[in-house]
Design a protein around this motif. Structure first.
Motif, PDB file in Angstrom:
ATOM      1  N   UNK B 911       0.804  -1.219   0.000  1.00 51.17           N
ATOM      2  CA  UNK B 911       0.000   0.000   0.000  1.00 51.17           C
ATOM      3  C   UNK B 911       0.834   1.264   0.000  1.00 51.17           C
ATOM      4  N   UNK B 912       2.111   1.144   0.353  1.00 49.79           N
ATOM      5  CA  UNK B 912       2.957   2.341   0.355  1.00 49.79           C
ATOM      6  C   UNK B 912       3.366   2.666  -1.088  1.00 49.79           C
ATOM      7  N   UNK B 913       3.558   3.939  -1.400  1.00 49.50           N
ATOM      8  CA  UNK B 913       4.003   4.269  -2.752  1.00 49.50           C
ATOM      9  C   UNK B 913       5.389   3.671  -3.013  1.00 49.50           C
ATOM     10  N   UNK B 914       5.593   3.204  -4.233  1.00 50.52           N
ATOM     11  CA  UNK B 914       6.894   2.619  -4.580  1.00 50.52           C
ATOM     12  C   UNK B 914       7.864   3.757  -4.859  1.00 50.52           C
ATOM     13  N   UNK B 915       8.562   4.184  -3.839  1.00 49.20           N
ATOM     14  CA  UNK B 915       9.522   5.277  -3.959  1.00 49.20           C
ATOM     15  C   UNK B 915      10.586   5.105  -2.884  1.00 49.20           C
ATOM     16  N   UNK B 916      11.623   5.903  -2.998  1.00 48.75           N
ATOM     17  CA  UNK B 916      12.769   5.747  -2.110  1.00 48.75           C
ATOM     18  C   UNK B 916      12.368   5.840  -0.640  1.00 48.75           C
ATOM     19  N   UNK B 917      11.439   6.738  -0.352  1.00 48.15           N
ATOM     20  CA  UNK B 917      11.052   6.956   1.042  1.00 48.15           C
ATOM     21  C   UNK B 917      10.419   5.711   1.658  1.00 48.15           C
ATOM     22  N   UNK B 918       9.882   4.824   0.824  1.00 48.24           N
ATOM     23  CA  UNK B 918       9.230   3.616   1.350  1.00 48.24           C
ATOM     24  C   UNK B 918      10.196   2.462   1.512  1.00 48.24           C
ATOM     25  N   UNK B 919      11.438   2.683   1.122  1.00 46.35           N
ATOM     26  CA  UNK B 919      12.404   1.583   1.093  1.00 46.35           C
ATOM     27  C   UNK B 919      12.678   1.063   2.496  1.00 46.35           C
ATOM     28  N   UNK B 920      12.426  -0.243   2.692  1.00 49.71           N
ATOM     29  CA  UNK B 920      12.620  -0.811   4.021  1.00 49.71           C
ATOM     30  C   UNK B 920      13.831  -1.717   4.134  1.00 49.71           C
ATOM     31  N   UNK B 921      14.577  -1.857   3.054  1.00 44.40           N
ATOM     32  CA  UNK B 921      15.726  -2.767   3.072  1.00 44.40           C
ATOM     33  C   UNK B 921      15.755  -3.575   1.784  1.00 44.40           C
ATOM     34  N   UNK B 922      16.607  -4.581   1.744  1.00 48.31           N
ATOM     35  CA  UNK B 922      16.758  -5.303   0.472  1.00 48.31           C
ATOM     36  C   UNK B 922      17.043  -6.787   0.683  1.00 48.31           C
ATOM     37  N   UNK B 923      16.774  -7.556  -0.362  1.00 46.55           N
ATOM     38  CA  UNK B 923      17.062  -8.992  -0.348  1.00 46.55           C
ATOM     39  C   UNK B 923      18.517  -9.198  -0.745  1.00 46.55           C
ATOM     40  N   UNK B 924      19.253  -9.901   0.091  1.00 36.94           N
ATOM     41  CA  UNK B 924      20.678 -10.063  -0.172  1.00 36.94           C
ATOM     42  C   UNK B 924      21.000 -11.308  -0.982  1.00 36.94           C
ATOM     43  N   UNK B 925      20.296 -12.410  -0.744  1.00 38.57           N
ATOM     44  CA  UNK B 925      20.598 -13.671  -1.424  1.00 38.57           C
ATOM     45  C   UNK B 925      19.280 -14.412  -1.626  1.00 38.57           C
ATOM     46  N   UNK B 926      19.150 -15.036  -2.771  1.00 41.21           N
ATOM     47  CA  UNK B 926      17.909 -15.769  -3.036  1.00 41.21           C
ATOM     48  C   UNK B 926      18.239 -17.078  -3.744  1.00 41.21           C
ATOM     49  N   UNK B 927      17.510 -18.138  -3.370  1.00 36.62           N
ATOM     50  CA  UNK B 927      17.651 -19.422  -4.058  1.00 36.62           C
ATOM     51  C   UNK B 927      16.266 -20.077  -4.142  1.00 36.62           C
ATOM     52  N   UNK B 928      16.205 -21.144  -4.940  1.00 34.58           N
ATOM     53  CA  UNK B 928      15.029 -22.009  -4.884  1.00 34.58           C
ATOM     54  C   UNK B 928      15.359 -23.134  -3.926  1.00 34.58           C
ATOM     55  N   UNK B 929      14.486 -23.345  -2.949  1.00 33.20           N
ATOM     56  CA  UNK B 929      14.721 -24.406  -1.974  1.00 33.20           C
ATOM     57  C   UNK B 929      13.949 -25.656  -2.392  1.00 33.20           C
ATOM     58  N   UNK B 930      14.639 -26.695  -2.811  1.00 32.03           N
ATOM     59  CA  UNK B 930      13.910 -27.920  -3.172  1.00 32.03           C
ATOM     60  C   UNK B 930      13.254 -28.553  -1.953  1.00 32.03           C
ATOM     61  N   UNK B 931      13.796 -28.266  -0.793  1.00 27.73           N
ATOM     62  CA  UNK B 931      13.230 -28.780   0.450  1.00 27.73           C
ATOM     63  C   UNK B 931      11.863 -28.156   0.726  1.00 27.73           C
ATOM     64  N   UNK B 932      11.750 -26.849   0.542  1.00 26.02           N
ATOM     65  CA  UNK B 932      10.486 -26.150   0.799  1.00 26.02           C
ATOM     66  C   UNK B 932       9.634 -26.035  -0.455  1.00 26.02           C
ATOM     67  N   UNK B 933      10.246 -26.247  -1.599  1.00 25.41           N
ATOM     68  CA  UNK B 933       9.496 -26.200  -2.848  1.00 25.41           C
ATOM     69  C   UNK B 933       9.130 -24.799  -3.290  1.00 25.41           C
ATOM     70  N   UNK B 934       9.877 -23.817  -2.854  1.00 30.07           N
ATOM     71  CA  UNK B 934       9.609 -22.451  -3.303  1.00 30.07           C
ATOM     72  C   UNK B 934      10.892 -21.629  -3.212  1.00 30.07           C
ATOM     73  N   UNK B 935      10.813 -20.433  -3.774  1.00 23.55           N
ATOM     74  CA  UNK B 935      11.918 -19.496  -3.613  1.00 23.55           C
ATOM     75  C   UNK B 935      12.058 -19.116  -2.151  1.00 23.55           C
ATOM     76  N   UNK B 936      13.288 -18.972  -1.694  1.00 21.62           N
ATOM     77  CA  UNK B 936      13.525 -18.412  -0.363  1.00 21.62           C
ATOM     78  C   UNK B 936      14.668 -17.402  -0.485  1.00 21.62           C
TER      79      UNK B 936
END
Lengths: 94, 982
Positions: B911-936
């Motif tokens: 619901x927040x506008x997509x702009x710098x002021x709304x930035x809450x942090x970032x994703x550092x590393x991402x993989x697909x987990x075959x154990x969980x069956x989804x991206x993590x």
């Protein structure tokens, strides 16, 4: 540049890694000094036009840390000492 | 193929005829010719088009200062642009073509620029192409690049090799003219180790181009005798075709030796060029002087040259610059050219001498008090117009004009440490100033001693001074007798009449008008003049034009030349090929790989490799039938978690730390405590920088009371070791602790999965049951008698060990592990599966150890002990780094399990506008987990520890993904760690 290593004699500066001001030797004691003292130690530097004492590391050599006194205007090297000797002379121990 | 302008004499071998082509036409020349001398001998004056206006141009000089005669040499992959015809040594089969002209040198369509010259004056680009900004990249720059420019690259790989080398000497002598030869003789005779380098392919300098006698013989013969004597001295090294291109600190000079440029193809095993680094105790610059022109209207036509070059072509190469030659001079040197030409039987049309009075030349029309005011001849000089002393004008027909405006000492190298040349009015030239490179002195014409005697005397004197500095005894021998005539110059920089363009810097097409415009617009300081008009900014660094431009500015401002000052020179003295700078560091040699001990085995399995720093690591190992990398990686992860997987972890840094203070030392360099670690156990360690940011992490084991083994990340293996040496030597010099890197000494493999122990017990001689070798145990073991090390540590969350053997057994070890693991269906997993499993466990790695994050950010804040002093402990307590709303490590998964998330996405509240002021942090590393069956993923989220369970958007503009995610604990898999302890 050529650095006259106190143990190994004249060596090309390419064998060395530069760190910076030799005042880094004077690290405060973390158990007694506070944030202000560490801030001053880590960030505040003199920037002399002339003789400057600085730390160099002989990485492609004998792994000695050296204190090199260099004229920043001419690159003339006035003195080269083992940093360990300098540190001990300044009262650093364990 | 008649050499119509070839005359008698010269140092060429007329018995050797060399065939060459220029722009498709065939010509003949002789050994000893340059391309320019051979073309002039064949009556070819037009050799190029100018940079900006595409004016027809011929050679101005006979040396490396040449601004105009730039050509392509050779064809195909060996084609080299912007070579100077005046120094290109002729060889049989040489293929040269003109550049910067289309469709041909004689009819160049871009010569329209010359008609539009009033638009293209100084500052044109600054004024015209300013806006709109978007036009610059797309419209203006491509047009300018096409229209202006020099030669073209072949765009093929250079087939030749280039080399680098190192030389040492007592005295380096730069230049082998009379001063350099005399200096080298003096130093060599005294027994000093001498290097004598000259850019030419024949030593002797101007002695080869003059008719002076030295010591009662022809100057060139004296030079040959001197070279022969020097060659007989084993401690003297003579380097032909070698240009000293730069002076560096502490007597170091760089030199380019053109080993094979004078050959069609380098000899087998020989480089094309060698870049030398010369370490000298003293150096003598004997680089001579460069003549400068006088600017007058249309002074750039092919056939108009420097008078000294006309003389050099006649005396050294036996070439008349034209069938009828005129001379324009403001000093006695120009008169020499006339006399030498007369002696060779060349028709001298007239000598136009700007000076009044003095002796008239005998047998030559000598017009005193006269100036050349214009010239004619579109593609080559036909006549000059002369303003006579009487005020009348006269047109004199001629095909060549030699111009002498005086000589500039080649001070360039003395300026390489910012020393400014000083003006000497008696010779109207700049000479080396004070404060040049330590240990370097100048001799001969380079020092302002412009006569032959002056060269010999100063060469000897500087050599004696250098020898005395070095403590070597030497006596001044008798100097050979030589001319000592003054130059008798009456400065004339430019002819003041005429409305057309008078050229100063011919390579960058800078005219007197441009200097006047710079003055009018207040760009009068020399550094402004240079940048506003581009004076001296071409590949010749203004060797013929700079002083002229400065003198004209001085005249316009009414200041003296010393008050106006001069720009200074930087390396290189002449252009250096990129190949020479690269040397052998090309392709794979630029960045060699380090190979892991299991590399050969992995390559046999068809492994896919990835560069990790300098290492090549297994990324995954595809099996038959797998078509995507994900299939392979998912299989490796599941097989490891189901049974057992093996990974080569040799690349991690390994440091042996020993001494009675080893524990105390580790307490200082790690944020947590190691002195209390029991022998035979490991502990995860967190290392901070002094500013409190996390530097590195790894496990360190205590192998004995005074012996630890530290591991570091692959990326920081070198910098951690450097840091430890710093702490040990500089900060705490009395600690009894010794360290050594053993990264290369041990081949180390991770063995992970429920069957890891069963597999290892088959090959390890000792009991490694859970009781005998518990979680976080460490110890020395043997494998069939071979000494090894075992650590029970896990990065994957499984029951896991790292087993190490001496590196030379690494290949045998991987084969033994795989054979022993066959009954468990053991697999090898690569860095991708490693990444999946560590993210499933919430372990930090490269994306999180980003040099900006604290232990608190990583959820490891409690590890920083405040009970002891350690690097970074104090500053990690700074207020700004301990805010409750600071970044915290969180786990992330898409709300829709099919949803895709990408590393680098930024957290936004829904619901927040997509702009710098709304930035809450970032994703550092991402993989697909075959154990969980989804991206993590892992990420840094502001106040993340208070947001577990919250739904947010993960927005990424680069991958164009915008996914609703749930913030979760970073421990996706076995959060209680039961499997580790199994």
């Amino acid at each position: 540049m050529i650095i006259n290593h106190p143990i190994l004699g004249p060596r090309d500066a390419q064998e060395f890694v530069y760190l910076g001001d030799a005042n880094l030797i004077n690290r405060p004691d973390g158990m007694t000094a506070g944030i202000e003292a560490f801030h001053d130690y880590l960030y505040n530097r003199d920037n002399p036009a002339g003789a400057h004492r600085e730390l160099w590391y002989h990485e492609q050599g004998d792994r000695s840390w050296l204190v090199v006194t260099r004229n920043t205007l001419t690159h003339e090297i006035l003195k080269v000492e083992l940093a360990r000797d300098v540190a001990k002379a300044q009262g650093r121990s364990k | 193929m008649k050499q119509s302008n070839r005359i008698s004499g010269g140092q060429i071998d007329r018995s050797t005829s060399l065939h060459f082509t220029f722009d498709g036409r065939s010509y003949l020349g002789h050994a000893g010719d340059t391309l320019a001398s051979a073309l002039l001998a064949n009556g070819v004056r037009l050799m190029g088009r100018s940079f900006k206006y595409h004016r027809p141009r011929g050679p101005l000089s006979a040396g490396s200062e040449e601004p105009n005669a730039l050509v392509h040499l050779r064809t195909g992959a060996r084609q080299e642009p912007n070579t100077r015809a005046t120094v290109a040594e002729l060889f049989d089969g040489l293929h040269a073509t003109s550049q910067n002209a289309w469709p041909s040198l004689r009819f160049d369509s871009m010569a329209i620029n010359d008609r539009l010259n009033s638009f293209f004056t100084a500052g044109f680009y600054y004024k015209t192409f300013m806006w709109p900004a978007a036009f610059w990249e797309k419209i203006y720059e491509p047009i300018i690049r096409r229209a202006a420019g020099l030669g073209a690259l072949s765009k093929e790989e250079d087939p030749d090799e280039y080399d680098k080398g190192f030389l040492h000497c007592d005295i380096l002598v730069i230049g082998a003219g009379p001063a350099g030869l005399m200096a080298a003789l003096t130093a060599g005779r005294a027994g000093a180790r001498v290097i004598l380098a000259d850019e030419d392919f024949r030593m002797g300098g101007r002695l080869n181009a003059e008719t002076y006698e030295v010591g009662g013989m022809a100057g060139a013969d004296w030079a040959s005798a001197a070279v022969a004597e020097l060659m007989s001295m084993p401690h003297v090294r003579l380097m032909l075709r070698t240009t000293i291109v730069g002076a560096f600190d502490h007597g170091i000079y760089s030199a380019v030796e053109r080993v094979s440029d004078h050959l069609a193809v380098p000899a087998a095993g020989k480089p094309r060029q060698t870049l030398w680094r010369i370490y000298s105790k003293r150096a003598i610059l004997a680089g001579g002087a460069t003549e400068r022109p006088i600017a007058f209207e249309n002074n750039d036509r092919p056939g108009i040259m420097l008078a000294g070059a006309v003389r050099a072509y006649a005396n050294r190469w036996g070439v008349a610059a034209g069938d009828r030659v005129a001379i324009f001079t403001n000093n006695d040197d120009g008169l020499r050219t006339a006399r030498d030409l007369q002696a060779k039987g060349v028709d001298v049309a007239a000598v136009i001498d700007s000076r009044q009075g003095g002796d008239l030349l005998a047998g030559i029309r000598h017009l005193q008090g006269a100036q050349v005011i214009d010239s004619s001849g579109r593609l080559g000089l036909r006549s000059v117009t002369v303003r006579l002393a009487s005020g009348a004008t006269e047109t004199i027909s001629c095909s060549a004009l030699g111009v002498s405006g005086g000589w500039n000492p080649n001070v360039n190298i003395t300026s390489h440490h910012r020393s400014r040349p000083e003006w000497r009015s008696d010779i109207a030239a700049f000479v080396p100033g004070a404060g040049g490179p330590a240990g370097l002195t100048a001799a001969g014409a380079a020092s302002g001693a412009l006569s032959t005697h002056g060269a010999l005397a100063t060469g000897q004197a500087q050599a004696l001074a250098a020898l005395a500095d070095l403590g070597k005894a030497a006596t001044a021998g008798e100097l050979p007798r030589a001319e000592d005539a003054p130059i008798a110059i009456s400065p004339l920089w430019y002819v003041h009449e005429g409305k057309g363009r008078a050229w100063i810097d011919q390579q960058n097409d800078v005219t007197v008008k441009d200097v006047k415009l710079a003055h009018q617009e207040n760009f009068t300081a020399v550094e402004h003049l240079k940048r506003y008009t581009t004076l001296g900014m071409a590949t010749d660094q203004g060797k013929t034009g700079n002083v002229l431009g400065i003198a004209i500015m001085a005249e316009l401002t009414g200041q003296s030349i010393p008050a106006t000052g001069t720009t200074i020179y930087r390396p290189p003295y002449t252009p250096v090929a990129m190949g020479a700078l690269a040397g052998r560091s090309r392709g794979r040699e630029f960045k060699p790989f380090r190979l892991t001990p299991s590399h050969k085995w992995a390559a046999e399995q068809g492994a896919v490799f990835v560069e990790v720093g300098n290492w090549l690591r297994t990324q995954w190992v595809p099996k038959a039938g797998e078509t995507t990398w994900r299939e392979s990686v998912d299989r490796e992860v599941l097989a490891t978690r189901r049974s057992v997987g093996i990974c080569d972890v040799t690349t991690l840094g390994k440091i042996d730390i020993q001494g009675t203070d080893a524990g105390a030392f580790l307490d200082k360099v790690y944020a947590n405590t190691f002195s209390t670690l029991a022998v035979g156990k490991c502990r995860y360690g967190l290392m901070l920088r002094e500013d409190g940011i996390v530097f590195d992490d790894g496990t360190t084991a205590r192998m004995g009371p005074h012996e630890y083994v530290m591991t570091t990340t692959t990326a920081n293996a070198v910098t951690v070791f450097r840091h430890l040496e710093y702490c040990r030597q500089v900060l705490w010099p009395d600690l009894d602790v010794q360290i050594i890197s053993t990264t290369e000494a041990w081949a180390q493999f991770s063995v992970a999965g429920p069957n890891a122990r069963r597999l290892l017990q088959k090959i390890v001689d000792q009991d490694i049951s859970d009781a005998a070798f518990p979680y976080m145990g460490a110890g020395n073991i043997t494998i069939g008698g071979l000494r090894g090390r075992l650590f029970r540590i896990s990065f994957s969350g499984e029951l896991a060990y790292e087993i190490a053997v001496p590196t030379r057994y690494g290949d045998a070890m991987i084969r033994k592990l795989m054979a022993a693991g066959a009954e468990f269906d053991a697999i090898v997993y690569g860095t991708e599966a490693l990444g999946v499993m560590r993210i499933e466990k919430g372990h930090v790695a490269g994306g999180e150890l980003n040099g900006q994050s604290t232990a608190l950010n990583m959820g490891l804040g409690k590890m920083v002990s405040k009970k002891k002093d350690s690097i970074g402990m104090v500053l990690s307590q700074r207020e700004g780094m301990n805010r409750d709303d600071g970044y915290r490590l969180v786990g992330v998964k898409p709300v829709d399990p099919k949803g895709s998330i990408s590393a680098g996405s930024h957290f936004m509240e829904i619901g927040a506008p997509v702009e710098l002021a709304s930035d809450g942090g970032w994703l550092t590393s991402k993989v697909f987990s075959p154990h969980l069956g989804c991206d993590i993923a892992l990420g840094y989220l502001k106040a993340g520890d208070q947001k577990i369970g919250r739904k947010m958007r993960a927005v990424n503009f680069l991958t164009k993904t915008d996914t609703i995610v749930e913030i979760v604990s970073p421990h996706f898999f076995d959060p209680e760690g039961e499997r580790l302890r199994g």
